[in-house]
Design an enzyme around this catalytic site. Structure first.
Site, short mmCIF file in Angstrom:
data_model
loop_
_atom_site.label_atom_id
_atom_site.label_comp_id
_atom_site.label_asym_id
_atom_site.label_seq_id
_atom_site.Cartn_x
_atom_site.Cartn_y
_atom_site.Cartn_z
N TYR A 1 -13.82 56.29 20.77
CA TYR A 1 -12.32 56.29 21.28
C TYR A 1 -11.39 57.46 20.38
CZ TYR A 1 -12.02 52.67 17.70
OH TYR A 1 -12.27 51.75 16.46
N LYS B 1 7.45 58.79 30.60
CA LYS B 1 8.21 59.72 30.22
C LYS B 1 9.37 59.17 29.90
CE LYS B 1 9.24 64.38 32.56
NZ LYS B 1 9.07 64.84 33.71
N GLU C 1 13.04 71.13 31.04
CA GLU C 1 11.74 70.35 30.55
C GLU C 1 10.59 71.31 29.97
OE1 GLU C 1 11.06 66.61 33.16
OE2 GLU C 1 11.32 68.22 34.39
N GLU D 1 1.57 63.19 38.06
CA GLU D 1 0.34 62.91 38.56
C GLU D 1 -0.82 64.10 38.31
OE1 GLU D 1 3.87 61.39 41.12
OE2 GLU D 1 3.31 62.89 39.77
#
Length: 121
Positions: free
Chosen positions: A54, A100, A22, A74
């Site tokens: 934004y 993901k 990854e 997290e």
């Protein structure tokens, strides 16, 4: 007048995850953000300076996802929320979902996701 600004399915390529592949290969991350904001002054003045830009939030998310490297979703979520609250003083609460879709799993699934929120202290 309270409201929420949503940025849905922002897509960035990053190198986050616990596994070596990854970190070496990277993958797409899909980010949803909801910002709780008091719209009273913006609705009255029609002035961007009285609300949340934004485009700025999008760029914050891009920078964090594409330039930082963490192992856990997290941790990535916390970095995003901290940066948004730090950079956007009119935001009272940030809610975030990080998806993901290419998580290394021994089966088929749409995505793995974390969902969390942070309220300004």
């Amino acid at each position: 007048m309270n409201g929420r600004i949503h940025l849905k399915t922002m897509t960035f390529y990053g190198y986050h995850g616990h596994l070596a592949e990854e970190n070496a290969l990277g993958q797409r991350f899909l980010i949803d953000v909801a910002l709780s904001v008091d719209f009273t002054e913006a609705a009255r003045t029609d002035d961007l300076r009285t609300t949340v830009d934004y485009v700025k939030v999008f760029e914050i998310c891009r920078e964090v996802v594409e330039r930082q490297r963490v192992k856990l979703l997290e941790t990535l979520a916390r970095h995003l929320m901290d940066r948004i609250l730090e950079s956007c003083p009119r935001v009272n609460k940030v809610e975030i979902t990080i998806k993901k879709p290419s998580a290394p799993m021994p089966g088929v699934l749409d995505y793995v996701a974390v969902e969390t929120s942070l309220t300004r202290a």
